[in-house]
Design a protein around this motif. Structure first.
Motif, PDB file in Angstrom:
ATOM      1  N   ARG A  40       0.877  -1.171   0.000  1.00  0.00           N
ATOM      2  CA  ARG A  40       0.000   0.000   0.000  1.00  0.00           C
ATOM      3  C   ARG A  40       0.913   1.218   0.000  1.00  0.00           C
ATOM      4  NH1 ARG A  40      -2.700  -0.379   4.673  1.00  0.00           N
ATOM      5  NH2 ARG A  40      -4.155  -1.817   3.709  1.00  0.00           N
ATOM      6  N   TRP A  41       0.905   1.960  -1.101  1.00  0.00           N
ATOM      7  CA  TRP A  41       1.786   3.106  -1.267  1.00  0.00           C
ATOM      8  C   TRP A  41       1.230   4.335  -0.568  1.00  0.00           C
ATOM      9  CZ3 TRP A  41       6.386   1.773  -2.710  1.00  0.00           C
ATOM     10  CH2 TRP A  41       6.554   0.609  -3.454  1.00  0.00           C
ATOM     11  N   GLY A  42       2.058   5.344  -0.415  1.00  0.00           N
ATOM     12  CA  GLY A  42       1.693   6.572   0.299  1.00  0.00           C
ATOM     13  C   GLY A  42       0.472   7.283  -0.237  1.00  0.00           C
ATOM     14  N   ASP A  43       0.172   7.104  -1.519  1.00  0.00           N
ATOM     15  CA  ASP A  43      -1.017   7.763  -2.090  1.00  0.00           C
ATOM     16  C   ASP A  43      -2.274   6.915  -1.917  1.00  0.00           C
ATOM     17  OD1 ASP A  43      -0.638   5.720  -3.919  1.00  0.00           O
ATOM     18  OD2 ASP A  43      -0.370   7.037  -5.653  1.00  0.00           O
ATOM     19  N   GLY A  44      -2.146   5.761  -1.238  1.00  0.00           N
ATOM     20  CA  GLY A  44      -3.307   4.929  -0.927  1.00  0.00           C
ATOM     21  C   GLY A  44      -3.543   3.756  -1.859  1.00  0.00           C
ATOM     22  N   HIS A  45      -2.920   3.745  -3.036  1.00  0.00           N
ATOM     23  CA  HIS A  45      -3.184   2.610  -3.928  1.00  0.00           C
ATOM     24  C   HIS A  45      -2.342   1.404  -3.514  1.00  0.00           C
ATOM     25  CE1 HIS A  45       0.509   3.521  -6.278  1.00  0.00           C
ATOM     26  NE2 HIS A  45       0.380   2.299  -6.744  1.00  0.00           N
ATOM     27  N   GLU A  46      -2.841   0.215  -3.859  1.00  0.00           N
ATOM     28  CA  GLU A  46      -2.140  -1.031  -3.568  1.00  0.00           C
ATOM     29  C   GLU A  46      -1.797  -1.729  -4.868  1.00  0.00           C
ATOM     30  OE1 GLU A  46      -4.119  -3.736  -0.929  1.00  0.00           O
ATOM     31  OE2 GLU A  46      -4.469  -2.185   0.572  1.00  0.00           O
ATOM     32  N   GLY A  47      -0.709  -2.456  -4.841  1.00  0.00           N
ATOM     33  CA  GLY A  47      -0.328  -3.223  -6.015  1.00  0.00           C
ATOM     34  C   GLY A  47       0.747  -4.233  -5.679  1.00  0.00           C
ATOM     35  N   LEU A  48       0.955  -5.181  -6.585  1.00  0.00           N
ATOM     36  CA  LEU A  48       2.041  -6.142  -6.425  1.00  0.00           C
ATOM     37  C   LEU A  48       3.355  -5.451  -6.733  1.00  0.00           C
ATOM     38  CD1 LEU A  48       0.913  -9.542  -7.963  1.00  0.00           C
ATOM     39  CD2 LEU A  48       1.280  -8.962  -5.574  1.00  0.00           C
ATOM     40  N   PHE A  49       4.358  -5.746  -5.945  1.00  0.00           N
ATOM     41  CA  PHE A  49       5.651  -5.102  -6.100  1.00  0.00           C
ATOM     42  C   PHE A  49       6.735  -6.166  -6.185  1.00  0.00           C
ATOM     43  CE2 PHE A  49       9.476  -3.258  -4.079  1.00  0.00           C
ATOM     44  CZ  PHE A  49       9.748  -2.281  -5.024  1.00  0.00           C
ATOM     45  N   TYR A  50       7.528  -6.081  -7.225  1.00  0.00           N
ATOM     46  CA  TYR A  50       8.697  -6.929  -7.409  1.00  0.00           C
ATOM     47  C   TYR A  50       9.910  -6.012  -7.235  1.00  0.00           C
ATOM     48  CZ  TYR A  50       5.528 -10.356  -9.437  1.00  0.00           C
ATOM     49  OH  TYR A  50       4.513 -11.256  -9.649  1.00  0.00           O
ATOM     50  N   PRO A  51      10.678  -6.164  -6.162  1.00  0.00           N
ATOM     51  CA  PRO A  51      11.752  -5.207  -5.868  1.00  0.00           C
ATOM     52  C   PRO A  51      12.866  -5.203  -6.902  1.00  0.00           C
ATOM     53  CG  PRO A  51      11.808  -7.052  -4.340  1.00  0.00           C
ATOM     54  CD  PRO A  51      10.584  -7.225  -5.180  1.00  0.00           C
ATOM     55  N   ALA A  52      13.459  -4.020  -7.045  1.00  0.00           N
ATOM     56  CA  ALA A  52      14.617  -3.821  -7.919  1.00  0.00           C
ATOM     57  C   ALA A  52      15.754  -3.251  -7.071  1.00  0.00           C
ATOM     58  CB  ALA A  52      14.259  -2.876  -9.055  1.00  0.00           C
ATOM     59  N   GLY A  53      16.840  -2.884  -7.714  1.00  0.00           N
ATOM     60  CA  GLY A  53      18.043  -2.456  -7.014  1.00  0.00           C
ATOM     61  C   GLY A  53      17.913  -1.231  -6.140  1.00  0.00           C
ATOM     62  N   THR A  54      16.911  -0.377  -6.375  1.00  0.00           N
ATOM     63  CA  THR A  54      16.789   0.842  -5.575  1.00  0.00           C
ATOM     64  C   THR A  54      15.837   0.680  -4.395  1.00  0.00           C
ATOM     65  OG1 THR A  54      15.027   1.709  -6.979  1.00  0.00           O
ATOM     66  CG2 THR A  54      17.294   2.314  -7.560  1.00  0.00           C
ATOM     67  N   ALA A  55      15.338  -0.516  -4.162  1.00  0.00           N
ATOM     68  CA  ALA A  55      14.375  -0.755  -3.080  1.00  0.00           C
ATOM     69  C   ALA A  55      15.074  -1.309  -1.840  1.00  0.00           C
ATOM     70  CB  ALA A  55      13.301  -1.738  -3.536  1.00  0.00           C
ATOM     71  N   THR A  56      14.625  -0.837  -0.683  1.00  0.00           N
ATOM     72  CA  THR A  56      15.107  -1.365   0.587  1.00  0.00           C
ATOM     73  C   THR A  56      13.910  -1.643   1.490  1.00  0.00           C
ATOM     74  OG1 THR A  56      15.391   0.853   1.504  1.00  0.00           O
ATOM     75  CG2 THR A  56      17.333  -0.162   0.528  1.00  0.00           C
ATOM     76  N   VAL A  57      14.121  -2.514   2.467  1.00  0.00           N
ATOM     77  CA  VAL A  57      13.100  -2.848   3.448  1.00  0.00           C
ATOM     78  C   VAL A  57      13.457  -2.193   4.771  1.00  0.00           C
ATOM     79  CG1 VAL A  57      12.005  -4.722   4.750  1.00  0.00           C
ATOM     80  CG2 VAL A  57      12.609  -5.056   2.353  1.00  0.00           C
ATOM     81  N   VAL A  58      12.472  -1.582   5.395  1.00  0.00           N
ATOM     82  CA  VAL A  58      12.642  -1.006   6.726  1.00  0.00           C
ATOM     83  C   VAL A  58      11.735  -1.790   7.665  1.00  0.00           C
ATOM     84  CG1 VAL A  58      12.448   1.061   8.152  1.00  0.00           C
ATOM     85  CG2 VAL A  58      13.134   1.255   5.741  1.00  0.00           C
ATOM     86  N   HIS A  59      12.339  -2.509   8.597  1.00  0.00           N
ATOM     87  CA  HIS A  59      11.561  -3.293   9.555  1.00  0.00           C
ATOM     88  C   HIS A  59      11.126  -2.392  10.703  1.00  0.00           C
ATOM     89  CE1 HIS A  59      12.949  -6.857   7.439  1.00  0.00           C
ATOM     90  NE2 HIS A  59      14.170  -6.384   7.509  1.00  0.00           N
ATOM     91  N   PRO A  60       9.908  -2.591  11.210  1.00  0.00           N
ATOM     92  CA  PRO A  60       9.462  -1.754  12.331  1.00  0.00           C
ATOM     93  C   PRO A  60      10.320  -1.980  13.560  1.00  0.00           C
ATOM     94  CG  PRO A  60       7.873  -3.509  11.909  1.00  0.00           C
ATOM     95  CD  PRO A  60       8.924  -3.595  10.829  1.00  0.00           C
ATOM     96  N   ALA A  61      10.477  -0.937  14.347  1.00  0.00           N
ATOM     97  CA  ALA A  61      11.237  -1.056  15.596  1.00  0.00           C
ATOM     98  C   ALA A  61      10.467  -1.954  16.561  1.00  0.00           C
ATOM     99  CB  ALA A  61      11.445   0.320  16.208  1.00  0.00           C
ATOM    100  N   PRO A  62      11.174  -2.780  17.335  1.00  0.00           N
ATOM    101  CA  PRO A  62      10.469  -3.630  18.299  1.00  0.00           C
ATOM    102  C   PRO A  62       9.735  -2.782  19.335  1.00  0.00           C
ATOM    103  CG  PRO A  62      12.863  -4.038  18.331  1.00  0.00           C
ATOM    104  CD  PRO A  62      12.598  -2.955  17.346  1.00  0.00           C
ATOM    105  N   ALA A  63       8.604  -3.281  19.761  1.00  0.00           N
ATOM    106  CA  ALA A  63       7.820  -2.556  20.770  1.00  0.00           C
ATOM    107  C   ALA A  63       8.567  -2.551  22.102  1.00  0.00           C
ATOM    108  CB  ALA A  63       6.447  -3.215  20.938  1.00  0.00           C
ATOM    109  N   GLN A  64       8.575  -1.403  22.723  1.00  0.00           N
ATOM    110  CA  GLN A  64       9.232  -1.290  24.035  1.00  0.00           C
ATOM    111  C   GLN A  64       8.144  -1.255  25.095  1.00  0.00           C
ATOM    112  OE1 GLN A  64      11.804   2.087  23.987  1.00  0.00           O
ATOM    113  NE2 GLN A  64      13.065   1.292  22.335  1.00  0.00           N
ATOM    114  N   GLY A  65       8.368  -1.949  26.157  1.00  0.00           N
ATOM    115  CA  GLY A  65       7.312  -1.969  27.149  1.00  0.00           C
ATOM    116  C   GLY A  65       7.778  -2.296  28.437  1.00  0.00           C
TER     117      GLY A  65
END
Length: 65
Positions: A40-65
């Motif tokens: 789901r992209w920032g403008d609200g649309h959803e689509g299938l994504f096949y990553p290329a060389g300029t894509a990175t993954v950002v994992h959410p920070a672990p919950a602190q509690g």
């Protein structure tokens, strides 16, 4: 590349002056986190994504509690 539901995908622009694209992974076809990803992209649309060389993954920070 490995991503799971809840991770963010950042696609860096390859053209000067164009913004990066950011989206949230809302679905993953492979149980081990392989592509393609439903994003789901920032403008609200959803689509299938096949990553290329300029894509990175950002994992959410672990919950602190």
């Amino acid at each position: 590349m490995e991503a799971h539901v809840g991770d963010r995908i950042v696609v860096r622009s390859t053209h000067q002056g164009e913004p990066d694209r950011t989206g949230e992974v809302v679905g993953c076809a492979e149980p081990g986190g392989g592509p393609p990803y439903r994003v789901r992209w920032g403008d609200g649309h959803e689509g299938l994504f096949y990553p290329a060389g300029t894509a990175t993954v950002v994992h959410p920070a672990p919950a602190q509690g």
